[in-house]
Design a protein around this motif. Structure first.
Motif, PDB file in Angstrom:
ATOM      1  N   ASN A 169      34.095  43.842  39.430  1.00 32.20           N
ATOM      2  CA  ASN A 169      35.155  44.350  39.880  1.00 32.20           C
ATOM      3  C   ASN A 169      36.500  43.762  39.562  1.00 32.20           C
ATOM      4  OD1 ASN A 169      35.933  46.152  42.256  1.00 32.20           O
ATOM      5  ND2 ASN A 169      36.447  44.350  43.401  1.00 32.20           N
ATOM      6  N   GLN A 170      36.729  43.407  38.196  1.00 32.45           N
ATOM      7  CA  GLN A 170      38.106  42.878  37.437  1.00 32.45           C
ATOM      8  C   GLN A 170      38.508  44.211  36.707  1.00 32.45           C
ATOM      9  OE1 GLN A 170      39.643  40.337  37.973  1.00 32.45           O
ATOM     10  NE2 GLN A 170      38.147  39.726  39.564  1.00 32.45           N
ATOM     11  N   VAL A 171      39.751  44.252  36.522  1.00 35.52           N
ATOM     12  CA  VAL A 171      40.477  45.296  35.721  1.00 35.52           C
ATOM     13  C   VAL A 171      40.289  44.578  34.290  1.00 35.52           C
ATOM     14  CG1 VAL A 171      42.616  46.545  35.125  1.00 35.52           C
ATOM     15  CG2 VAL A 171      42.134  45.685  37.399  1.00 35.52           C
ATOM     16  N   LYS A 172      39.939  45.538  33.418  1.00 33.54           N
ATOM     17  CA  LYS A 172      39.847  45.369  31.690  1.00 33.54           C
ATOM     18  C   LYS A 172      40.401  46.481  31.261  1.00 33.54           C
ATOM     19  CE  LYS A 172      35.405  42.784  32.047  1.00 33.54           C
ATOM     20  NZ  LYS A 172      35.438  42.390  33.397  1.00 33.54           N
ATOM     21  N   GLY A 173      40.912  46.196  29.918  1.00 28.77           N
ATOM     22  CA  GLY A 173      41.606  47.270  29.015  1.00 28.77           C
ATOM     23  C   GLY A 173      40.862  47.349  27.891  1.00 28.77           C
ATOM     24  N   PHE A 174      41.162  48.811  27.218  1.00 25.59           N
ATOM     25  CA  PHE A 174      40.266  49.385  26.330  1.00 25.59           C
ATOM     26  C   PHE A 174      40.997  50.082  25.626  1.00 25.59           C
ATOM     27  CE2 PHE A 174      37.460  48.670  29.962  1.00 25.59           C
ATOM     28  CZ  PHE A 174      36.179  47.805  29.383  1.00 25.59           C
TER      29      PHE A 174
END
Length: 454
Positions: A250-255
């Motif tokens: 449920n964490q925001v991650k960047g790609f």
């Protein structure tokens, strides 16, 4: 007898200076004895005022007017000679290359791609980054560059903010060393263009905990699904920073999403009334596979995303200043050329009142963002510092562009007079990178100790 001779001499010299032919024509229009009697009763102060009025309307030497300059406190004098030269190079590029074509591109909602090589030659992208081709300038200088771009066109300043700040900044702050080496040098030279995908069709201010775009780890890759909206540069970007919620933790991650990746589509947004040159896109991600090497290594929660936003929000405050300065300077220049009732409208009291109110707001904004950038250069910038500047500057920019529109009358809504764009673009600046309400709550939390976020 001596007195009489002196009087005769004075009368002789007076008669020599009189054009009797002109005097005769004048006597046909006015009562000369009455005029002479009235003038003879005037005191020295009244006579002096009459002479000033006659000189100002007598077709003599043209009055020298002050230069049009929105930097009333001469803040640019605080720059080093090198930085001042860079400021003037950016100004020259914007005035000579962008200004002549900006209204045409704004009307067509198209981007001047052919001017990117000349803009890249200014060496301003990633100006605060150390290494990877960045010139390692101060945040103050980056702010001034943003202001100079926005002073002519806010759309190009927004493009610059996305490229240099949001996209490059995400990689610089949160990327791996391999990602930095792969992307930053080419992005610094604008050979590669970036975009920043955070906002969604149904999620704007609530991005911290409400992203609906999801990502799931599948073996050595990640699968993205969802939509992003209002994404500047999205229609032509080579790499897009996509933020998504990991369904497992449920964490925001960047790609880093590469152009042409299967499952990625983008549709240009139409019908905008502001920042029309910016190419905003609606992105759709359907089972879009991103390799592990393209996951931002240090982007593991929204707190990491916020690091980028804190840095770029200061830039938006500078952009607002540039918008206000462009509107003010165009309006002032207009009042120094436009005549009504036989006089320049700049000489009217009510017009001067508008101009001074505009300049007061602009000067307050400039001094605020100068100090903001000083805090940033000293490593003391906090979220609330950037937020209060964004709130204040975007609000006051609205006031300035409204004043500029007002002093120009009906011409203020014509693109050719260069204020109508600022009036429209100010509305976009007011909303993006954190609304007034969200930024107000950030500052409110800092000064009271209570969080009012729902």
């Amino acid at each position: 007898m001596a007195v009489k001779l002196s009087t005769i001499r004075q009368a002789f010299h007076l008669l020599k200076s009189i054009d009797f032919e002109q005097l005769g024509r004048l006597s046909e229009k006015i009562d000369l004895p009455k005029v002479m009697a009235t003038v003879g009763k005037m005191n020295d102060q009244q006579l002096s005022g009459l002479m000033r009025m006659l000189q100002s309307s007598g077709g003599g030497q043209k009055k020298e007017l002050p230069p049009v300059n929105g930097d009333f406190y001469d803040l640019s004098s605080m720059l080093s000679p090198e930085d001042k030269a860079l400021q003037l190079r950016v100004r020259e590029f914007m005035e000579q290359e962008i200004q002549p074509v900006v209204n045409e591109y704004w009307m067509k909602a198209e981007f001047p791609f052919e001017l990117l090589p000349k803009m890249a030659a200014l060496n301003i992208c990633g100006s605060t980054y150390e290494g990877y081709g960045g010139p390692n300038k101060s945040f103050l200088m980056e702010g001034i560059v943003t202001m100079e771009i926005a002073r002519v066109d806010c759309s190009m300043a927004t493009f610059f903010g996305v490229q240099s700040g949001l996209a490059m900044g995400s990689i610089y702050l949160l990327g791996s060393e391999a990602q930095k080496k792969e992307w930053l040098p080419d992005m610094q030279q604008m050979k590669k263009i970036g975009a920043f995908g955070l906002t969604e069709p149904e999620v704007g201010s609530g991005a911290a905990g409400g992203l609906t775009t999801t990502v799931k780890r599948v073996g050595d890759a990640w699968v993205l699904n969802g939509q992003k909206k209002w994404i500047g540069n999205a229609t032509f970007a080579d790499v897009l920073v996509i933020w998504a919620r990991d369904v497992d933790d449920n964490q925001v991650k960047g790609f880093l999403l590469r152009k042409g990746t299967p499952g990625f589509t983008v549709e240009k947004m139409h019908g905008k009334m502001a920042l029309r040159i910016v190419q905003n896109g609606l992105i759709t991600l359907k089972d879009c596979v991103v390799e592990e090497k393209d996951r931002l290594e240090h982007a593991n929660s929204f707190k990491d995303t916020a690091k980028v936003l804190r840095m770029t929000r200061a830039g938006v405050a500078w952009l607002a200043v540039g918008c206000a300065r462009g509107a003010y300077e165009n309006a002032l220049a207009y009042t120094l050329k436009r005549k009504q009732f036989g006089k320049l409208i700049a000489s009217f009291q009510l017009i001067q009142n508008h101009l001074v109110e505009m300049l007061s707001n602009l000067t307050a904004m400039q001094t605020m963002v100068y100090r903001l950038s000083e805090l940033q250069d000293q490593g003391l910038l906090a979220d609330e510092h950037a937020s209060i500047a964004k709130v204040f500057c975007s609000l006051r920019t609205r006031d300035v562009v409204r004043g500029a529109r007002e002093v120009m009358g009906g011409n203020g809504i014509l693109l050719e007079y260069n204020v109508a764009r600022f009036v429209a673009d100010a509305e976009a600046i007011y909303s993006y990178e954190g609304t007034k309400e969200i930024n107000t709550l950030i500052v409110g939390r800092a000064i009271t100790g209570f969080s009012s976020f729902v």
